[in-house]
Design a protein around this motif. Structure first.
Motif, PDB file in Angstrom:
ATOM      1  N   VAL A  11       0.855  -1.180   0.000  1.00 60.17           N
ATOM      2  CA  VAL A  11       0.000   0.000   0.000  1.00 60.17           C
ATOM      3  C   VAL A  11       0.890   1.229   0.000  1.00 60.17           C
ATOM      4  N   ARG A  12       0.561   2.145  -0.889  1.00 60.39           N
ATOM      5  CA  ARG A  12       1.360   3.365  -1.007  1.00 60.39           C
ATOM      6  C   ARG A  12       0.484   4.594  -1.008  1.00 60.39           C
ATOM      7  N   VAL A  13       1.003   5.668  -0.428  1.00 58.30           N
ATOM      8  CA  VAL A  13       0.298   6.944  -0.487  1.00 58.30           C
ATOM      9  C   VAL A  13       0.765   7.641  -1.743  1.00 58.30           C
ATOM     10  N   PHE A  14      -0.150   8.007  -2.646  1.00 60.38           N
ATOM     11  CA  PHE A  14       0.336   8.726  -3.823  1.00 60.38           C
ATOM     12  C   PHE A  14      -0.096  10.181  -3.868  1.00 60.38           C
ATOM     13  N   ASP A  15      -0.954  10.560  -2.911  1.00 60.92           N
ATOM     14  CA  ASP A  15      -1.288  11.989  -2.864  1.00 60.92           C
ATOM     15  C   ASP A  15      -1.865  12.316  -1.498  1.00 60.92           C
ATOM     16  N   VAL A  16      -1.539  13.526  -1.026  1.00 60.23           N
ATOM     17  CA  VAL A  16      -2.204  14.044   0.179  1.00 60.23           C
ATOM     18  C   VAL A  16      -2.744  15.405  -0.204  1.00 60.23           C
ATOM     19  N   TYR A  17      -4.061  15.566  -0.104  1.00 58.39           N
ATOM     20  CA  TYR A  17      -4.682  16.797  -0.570  1.00 58.39           C
ATOM     21  C   TYR A  17      -5.293  17.550   0.596  1.00 58.39           C
ATOM     22  N   THR A  18      -5.023  18.858   0.619  1.00 60.95           N
ATOM     23  CA  THR A  18      -5.769  19.724   1.522  1.00 60.95           C
ATOM     24  C   THR A  18      -6.245  20.886   0.659  1.00 60.95           C
ATOM     25  N   GLY A  19      -7.387  21.443   0.977  1.00 58.60           N
ATOM     26  CA  GLY A  19      -7.867  22.546   0.154  1.00 58.60           C
ATOM     27  C   GLY A  19      -9.372  22.613   0.133  1.00 58.60           C
ATOM     28  N   GLU A  20      -9.908  23.297  -0.896  1.00 63.40           N
ATOM     29  CA  GLU A  20     -11.326  23.642  -0.898  1.00 63.40           C
ATOM     30  C   GLU A  20     -12.260  22.430  -0.960  1.00 63.40           C
ATOM     31  N   HIS A  21     -11.766  21.302  -1.496  1.00 59.59           N
ATOM     32  CA  HIS A  21     -12.671  20.154  -1.638  1.00 59.59           C
ATOM     33  C   HIS A  21     -12.802  19.315  -0.376  1.00 59.59           C
ATOM     34  N   VAL A  22     -12.030  19.664   0.656  1.00 62.50           N
ATOM     35  CA  VAL A  22     -12.220  18.982   1.939  1.00 62.50           C
ATOM     36  C   VAL A  22     -12.328  20.050   3.030  1.00 62.50           C
ATOM     37  N   GLY A  23     -12.738  19.648   4.203  1.00 59.00           N
ATOM     38  CA  GLY A  23     -12.922  20.607   5.295  1.00 59.00           C
ATOM     39  C   GLY A  23     -11.586  21.211   5.740  1.00 59.00           C
ATOM     40  N   ASP A  24     -11.654  22.348   6.455  1.00 62.38           N
ATOM     41  CA  ASP A  24     -10.443  23.048   6.885  1.00 62.38           C
ATOM     42  C   ASP A  24      -9.553  22.192   7.760  1.00 62.38           C
ATOM     43  N   ALA A  25     -10.166  21.337   8.586  1.00 66.49           N
ATOM     44  CA  ALA A  25      -9.377  20.517   9.509  1.00 66.49           C
ATOM     45  C   ALA A  25      -9.117  19.126   8.933  1.00 66.49           C
ATOM     46  N   GLU A  26      -9.352  18.982   7.625  1.00 68.12           N
ATOM     47  CA  GLU A  26      -9.239  17.646   7.030  1.00 68.12           C
ATOM     48  C   GLU A  26      -8.189  17.602   5.928  1.00 68.12           C
ATOM     49  N   LYS A  27      -7.868  16.339   5.601  1.00 63.43           N
ATOM     50  CA  LYS A  27      -7.046  16.120   4.417  1.00 63.43           C
ATOM     51  C   LYS A  27      -7.541  14.844   3.751  1.00 63.43           C
ATOM     52  N   SER A  28      -7.232  14.775   2.467  1.00 59.15           N
ATOM     53  CA  SER A  28      -7.607  13.557   1.736  1.00 59.15           C
ATOM     54  C   SER A  28      -6.325  12.805   1.411  1.00 59.15           C
ATOM     55  N   VAL A  29      -6.293  11.541   1.809  1.00 59.55           N
ATOM     56  CA  VAL A  29      -5.105  10.721   1.580  1.00 59.55           C
ATOM     57  C   VAL A  29      -5.440   9.690   0.508  1.00 59.55           C
ATOM     58  N   ALA A  30      -4.724   9.768  -0.621  1.00 58.28           N
ATOM     59  CA  ALA A  30      -4.990   8.839  -1.723  1.00 58.28           C
ATOM     60  C   ALA A  30      -4.037   7.666  -1.631  1.00 58.28           C
ATOM     61  N   LEU A  31      -4.642   6.462  -1.586  1.00 59.79           N
ATOM     62  CA  LEU A  31      -3.845   5.249  -1.414  1.00 59.79           C
ATOM     63  C   LEU A  31      -3.938   4.390  -2.656  1.00 59.79           C
ATOM     64  N   ARG A  32      -2.855   3.758  -3.001  1.00 57.67           N
ATOM     65  CA  ARG A  32      -2.920   2.722  -4.030  1.00 57.67           C
ATOM     66  C   ARG A  32      -2.626   1.404  -3.358  1.00 57.67           C
ATOM     67  N   LEU A  33      -3.662   0.497  -3.424  1.00 57.04           N
ATOM     68  CA  LEU A  33      -3.542  -0.801  -2.762  1.00 57.04           C
ATOM     69  C   LEU A  33      -3.292  -1.863  -3.818  1.00 57.04           C
ATOM     70  N   SER A  34      -2.270  -2.664  -3.608  1.00 53.69           N
ATOM     71  CA  SER A  34      -2.000  -3.750  -4.555  1.00 53.69           C
ATOM     72  C   SER A  34      -2.305  -5.078  -3.879  1.00 53.69           C
ATOM     73  N   PHE A  35      -3.093  -5.903  -4.599  1.00 52.24           N
ATOM     74  CA  PHE A  35      -3.490  -7.217  -4.075  1.00 52.24           C
ATOM     75  C   PHE A  35      -2.957  -8.294  -4.993  1.00 52.24           C
ATOM     76  N   ARG A  36      -2.643  -9.404  -4.425  1.00 53.48           N
ATOM     77  CA  ARG A  36      -2.209 -10.524  -5.244  1.00 53.48           C
ATOM     78  C   ARG A  36      -2.364 -11.821  -4.447  1.00 53.48           C
ATOM     79  N   SER A  37      -2.729 -12.869  -5.181  1.00 53.59           N
ATOM     80  CA  SER A  37      -2.752 -14.195  -4.572  1.00 53.59           C
ATOM     81  C   SER A  37      -1.652 -15.025  -5.199  1.00 53.59           C
ATOM     82  N   ARG A  38      -1.081 -15.916  -4.425  1.00 57.89           N
ATOM     83  CA  ARG A  38      -0.053 -16.783  -4.989  1.00 57.89           C
ATOM     84  C   ARG A  38      -0.666 -18.022  -5.639  1.00 57.89           C
ATOM     85  N   GLU A  39      -2.027 -18.187  -5.445  1.00 58.52           N
ATOM     86  CA  GLU A  39      -2.651 -19.410  -5.973  1.00 58.52           C
ATOM     87  C   GLU A  39      -3.462 -19.205  -7.249  1.00 58.52           C
ATOM     88  N   ARG A  40      -3.970 -17.996  -7.427  1.00 58.19           N
ATOM     89  CA  ARG A  40      -4.865 -17.800  -8.559  1.00 58.19           C
ATOM     90  C   ARG A  40      -4.948 -16.338  -8.925  1.00 58.19           C
TER      91      ARG A  40
END
Ligand SMILES: [Zn+2]
Lengths: 816, 342
Positions: A759-788
């Protein structure tokens, strides 16, 4: 130790040898000759002249017109500006056409009077005037009245005599005398030493009684004799020139003779004014508590029982082996002297000398140890010279006291027997040695020796105290055979694989990695100023304050051992910033010293620290757009890559640091598994200012090498490559602005289930699209199975679980 | 019909260069193009004529298609050239080079010497800088008040704890720790301290490298053998050395090693003070007292030790005149080492 060639030739046959050859051979035998040059060079056509008259110059107040006889048919007219020139003097005269160190002398006319040469001063002859009596330095050099008129000054003053300066190793104190050097030279060329030991004489009548008593075991021997009828005057010129050549200031005949004999025999001597000694009684004893002594240099010295004094029944007369007292100093009124030749405890002499900060030629010799076999000959020699050049007469019998002289036959060396086996010598040196060779070496050294059952038994004379064990004799063999005779061989023995320790290997790895990241290695001193504590804003309870002080620092600036690398790197930064080098990426793998307690009870912990300091632009200047100032994450990236390189993968945690020298909002302590491994952060602005730099963006990191050592990965088993494709999902979560992302990630990881690969953070956003005391954390999650291959269905539950966990722990909301 | 095809071919070929390529293709080769129209007229031909004309028509088609392909290739290549012209940059401009970074010269020298000794089969050892009097002096045949202690004025922290004046205490520590193991073959780099005022040739802190071998049957000739090879690896294959007798309390016999002056090759210059030789290190056979202090039997074992100053070798190798340069860390000096490959 300085000697001269002529002086040396008095004791050993130097026929057929040159000073240069002897200097080279002495050097190769372990007596390095550091300096070899004539007393004075570049002097030609300077002769002894007789000033017949010295009249006022008609046109100049300060000049005299002299008539000078120089042994030629005609007298010379010489204009002289020196105030001390006078009729009747013998002086050095540079003839027209003469050469002096500062240039040639021609005919000249001074204020209308032609001058046929020049009367020379001592410095014009190239003599070391610092050692000359003052009256000989201010004007022309006045020679003794018996100087032969017309003789070359080079001959007369022995200016072409060669001065050799020996750089002696501490074991060769025997070569602190011409006698010792003579034996050494004799050994080199298989020649004999011709040094007469004069005999002590007893006068038919005891005119001035003397008794000697040794009341301390710190004086091993004491001998003395009274010489009366002396007149204090300059010593003979030959003696003065020799003393000058070896760097001793000529003073008067009595002092010069004691110095001359000390150089000759290596035995320091002292002369007391006989009349200052109450009752003619000398007592050698320990100093008493609160006893005081005015020494020759005019200083009042407080004595301690650990010091040894020469005293009469009433008072201390001098400090044994260190310095005489003022009350018994030889003066113009002295009519008789007591000459002392004694052996004092080397350690005691050394300690007293150190304590009182008195160093002297005599002290040096006492400290290194004196040959007891030289004590009485030196006394006899001094008495002989005082009679010859001081007008003196022996006024008492020689007085001897102390254990060391009891078993010494006058003129006979005390001996110590040391054995050496030829087989052992060969085994140590690596070339064939037989008993015959050893015997011949002993003969050259003038050591008596005989072979007995394969061992050569050597009677080592007391003049060579450095030879005590077999190995010492093996060195003598190698020395005289010549070290160039030793072949070059290979070690015989089992093969060993050379290697670095883990810590050393890791040090190299870190060094190479940081250099590849563009960092410059530095090396700084371990000593810092105690003021760094305040400059680093350390609080009173900070353990970095426990800097170990040196007992005797050279300066306040470098008086304590550092507990952190920061001040060292800041000093380097300051130096370079002052030279307008403002883009700096410095690192050092250095040592900090952390005591368990102060004052120090035991050795401190020495911790190896990887420390870096970065200032300036993130990239070297280039024509491709603007660079920017380095920031926290540039530096953190370097630290992370270093930790990765060292095999620490994702094990490090960063938590906000309270370090007082770092920025309150941009600093982190680095930990693994709960134990601290270092810190990183922006350096507090005040700290930069306290180190002379007006900087807002300076960054520092440090990592403890010892703490990293157990965590390092030095084995690897390659993982099988995945057979099935992975799937990735992006997710933006709105959370509180103050929530550390690392916490969010750890809750995501633990909720995501088995398939989560990364799992990696690829962006942290603060600004008009979120509240003043908030931030948006964009994650990229990679999944994989060893069986299928994973299907969409497989990800629904993990994604839902992640959201649930983030929501319940941190109130996270999915950002649409 | 045949003539019609020939005329069509010639017309098409003559117009190819001046037409829009795609329009030309549609006009002549397209499904509703001229050639197709002509071919559709073949239905009116007799059964004998049809195959002949058909073959002829195919030949014409092939000629036109080939011409089309050639023209298309020509135009594409021209397009590419134009695009590259528009994208042309000044290749002489500097790249975005990252900072180079460099190893400090003293560390460089240490690494080289370590590597040489590792190659000889030596293990690299460390020891504390803050030492006990016992290891720094007493175990090395330097009892208290020994005059040779004067050679090394010492920074004391307490009466018994001091800053080591040489790397030799690591000899004492290693012997004590590894006794009765043999062979001992170690090399010890490290920082040492002397109470000297800093000047061009003295520094209160400097670095030494020490080597120690202890085993059965070690000879002074082995020491010389190692030194000859060491000097060759450090200074070059034809480097000459000589040994001179000297004194160290912890070795007997002791020697000083000189190398043939690396600047004048023996003719005499200011660096070698006209002697043709430069003193580079001290060495000798381990003193029996040192072996005994470590617990070894000096009657049956021998050894040799070598000690050298890192700064001195760095000053010689890089022609640095002032030892303080190494500790000033002027990056203008240090950066010069970024381009030194060994
Ligand atoms: Zn040279």
């Amino acid at each position: 130790m300085k000697i001269t060639w002529n002086w040396l030739s008095q004791y050993v046959d130097l026929q057929g040898l040159t000073p240069k050859q002897v200097a080279e051979d002495l050097t190769n035998a372990g007596i390095p000759v550091e300096y070899l040059a004539p007393v004075a060079t570049g002097i030609e056509n300077v002769v002894v002249g007789h000033v017949k008259s010295a009249d006022q110059h008609p046109n100049a107040d300060r000049l005299r017109v002299c008539t000078v006889a120089v042994g030629a048919a005609a007298d010379l007219t010489i204009v002289c500006g020196a105030a001390n020139v006078a009729a009747g003097q013998r002086v050095p005269v540079a003839l027209v056409g003469a050469r002096l160190p500062q240039g040639p002398i021609g005919k000249s006319t001074l204020r209308g009077v032609a001058s046929e040469g020049m009367i020379c001063s001592a410095s014009e002859l190239g003599l070391d005037v610092r050692l000359l009596p003052r009256d000989q330095t201010t004007g022309i050099f006045v020679l003794p009245a018996d100087a032969p008129v017309g003789e070359s000054i080079v001959e007369y003053l022995e200016l072409s005599d060669m001065v050799m300066e020996l750089e002696l190793t501490p074991n060769r104190s025997d070569c602190l005398s011409l006698r010792g050097v003579a034996y050494e030279v004799a050994a080199l060329y298989s020649r004999k030493v011709s040094m007469q030991a004069p005999e002590l004489r007893t006068p038919p009548q005891e005119k001035l009684p003397l008794t000697v008593e040794v009341a301390t075991d710190r004086c091993m021997a004491y001998s003395a004799q009274v010489v009366s009828g002396l007149s204090l005057r300059p010593s003979p010129l030959w003696m003065q020139t020799r003393l000058l050549a070896v760097g001793v200031r000529p003073i008067n005949n009595i002092v010069d003779i004691t110095n001359y004999v000390m150089f000759e025999w290596g035995q320091p001597l002292h002369a007391f004014d006989y009349d200052a000694i109450a009752g003619g009684r000398i007592i050698v004893r320990d100093a008493q508590r609160e006893e005081a002594l005015m020494t020759l240099d005019g200083q009042a010295r407080a004595l301690e029982p650990a010091m040894t004094v020469i005293a009469d029944p009433e008072k201390a007369l001098g400090l044994a082996g260190v310095m005489g007292g003022e009350s018994s100093e030889v003066t113009a009124n002295t009519r008789a002297v007591v000459i002392e030749s004694a052996l004092f405890d080397p350690l005691q002499t050394r300690r007293t000398g150190k304590r009182l900060q008195l160093r002297s030629e005599a002290g040096t010799r006492f400290e290194k140890g004196i040959d007891p076999a030289a004590t009485l000959p030196a006394l006899a020699r001094a008495v002989e010279l005082l009679c010859a050049y001081g007008g003196g007469a022996i006024a008492s019998g020689p007085r001897l006291a102390g254990a060391a002289l009891a078993d010494v036959e006058p003129g006979q060396d005390a001996v110590r027997q040391v054995g050496v086996r030829a087989a052992r010598a060969a085994a140590v040196l690596g070339f064939a040695v037989d008993a015959g060779q050893i015997l011949s070496v002993c003969e050259r050294l003038q050591f008596a020796a005989r072979e007995e059952n394969g061992t050569v038994l050597v009677d080592v004379p007391s003049r060579r105290p450095d030879i005590r064990i077999e190995e010492d004799l093996i060195e003598e063999i190698a020395r005289l055979v010549g070290y160039d005779h030793i072949p070059a061989t290979m070690i015989v023995g089992p093969l060993t694989g050379g290697e670095l320790s883990r810590a050393q290997y890791l040090t190299r790895l870190a060094t190479d990695h940081l250099i590849a990241l563009g960092m410059q290695q530095v090396v700084t001193y371990s000593f810092v100023s105690p003021t760094v504590a305040e400059r680093m804003r350390l609080q009173p309870d900070d353990e970095l304050l426990r800097m170990i002080p040196l007992l005797h620092p050279l300066s306040e600036e470098r008086s304590v051992l550092r507990t952190t690398m920061l001040p060292s790197l800041l000093e380097v930064a300051e130096y370079n910033v002052n030279r307008r080098r403002v883009d700096l990426r410095l690192f050092e793998i250095g040592t900090v010293y952390l005591p368990e307690s102060l004052p120090l009870q035991k050795q401190p912990t020495e911790r190896r620290v990887i420390a870096g300091l970065l200032i300036g632009q993130v990239q070297a200047p280039s024509p491709h757009g603007e660079s920017r100032t380095i920031d926290f994450f540039d530096v953190k990236g370097m630290v992370e890559s270093l930790l990765l390189r060292m095999g620490l993968e994702d094990k490090a945690q960063y938590t906000r640091s309270q370090a007082p020298f770092l920025h309150g909002g941009q600093a982190a302590d680095i930990e693994t598994a709960g134990s601290a491994i270092g810190l990183i952060g922006k350096i507090h602005r005040d700290v930069c200012a306290n180190f002379g730099m007006d900087l807002t963006d300076a960054f520092y990191f440090e990592l403890s090498l010892e703490a990293l050592l157990p965590l390092v990965r030095d084995r690897l088993r390659v993982e099988d490559l995945p057979r099935y494709p992975g799937v990735s999902r992006d997710l933006a979560l709105v959370v509180s602005r103050t929530l550390p992302v690392a916490e969010l990630l750890s809750s995501v990881r633990s909720a995501a289930g088995l398939f989560l690969e990364d799992v990696r953070v690829f962006d942290v956003y603060t600004g008009e699209h979120v509240g003043d005391a908030e931030k948006s954390v964009a994650l990229r999650l990679s999944f994989r199975s060893r069986e299928r291959t994973l299907a969409d269905d497989d990800l629904q539950e993990p994604m839902a679980a992640i959201l649930r966990a983030a929501k319940s722990a941190y109130g996270a909301v999915l950002r649409e | 019909m045949k003539d019609k095809l020939l005329a069509l071919r010639d017309e098409a070929l003559s117009r190819l260069e001046h037409s829009d390529l795609e329009a030309w293709r549609v006009e002549y080769l397209g499904k509703k193009g001229e050639l197709a129209t002509v071919l559709r007229g073949m239905a009116t031909l007799s059964a004998e004529e049809r195959p002949v004309v058909g073959q002829y028509a195919n030949q014409v088609r092939a000629v036109l298609e080939e011409a089309f392909a050639a023209r298309k290739a020509e135009l594409d290549s021209h397009q590419a050239t134009l695009r590259e012209q528009a994208e042309t940059i000044d290749v002489t401009l500097a790249g975005r080079i990252s900072y180079l970074g460099a190893e400090h010269p003293l560390r460089k020298v240490i690494r080289r010497i370590e590597d040489i000794f590792v190659g000889f089969g030596f293990t690299v050892e460390d020891g504390p800088e803050v030492e006990l009097d016992r290891y720094n002096f007493e175990a090395l045949n330097l009892p208290k008040d020994h005059p040779a202690r004067d050679m090394q004025d010492t920074f004391y922290l307490t009466d018994e704890i001091l800053l080591r004046t040489h790397t030799s205490p690591v000899q004492a520590r290693t012997l004590e720790r590894r006794c009765p193991e043999t062979p001992i073959r170690i090399v010890v780099p490290g920082r040492v301290y002397r109470r000297d005022d800093d000047d061009a040739t003295h520094s209160h802190a400097f670095m030494q490298i020490e080597a120690l071998v202890v085993d059965h049957g070690i000879r002074m000739s082995d020491l010389k053998g190692i030194l000859v090879q060491f000097a060759r690896e450090l200074f070059g294959a034809d480097q000459e050395i000589r040994l001179r007798p000297s004194f160290f309390p912890f070795t007997e016999p002791s020697a000083e090693m000189d190398i043939r002056c690396i600047y004048c090759h023996g003719d005499g210059c200011s660096t070698c003070k006209q002697t043709g030789w430069i003193e580079i290190l001290g060495c000798g056979m381990v003193h029996p007292h040192v072996l005994e202090a470590g617990g070894y039997d000096a009657g049956s074992l021998t050894g040799f030790a070598i000690g050298m100053g890192v700064e001195r070798i760095a000053m010689l190798s890089y022609q640095v005149e002032d030892i303080r340069q190494f500790y000033l860390n002027d990056v203008r000096l240090l950066e010069q080492f970024a381009t030194l490959t060994r």
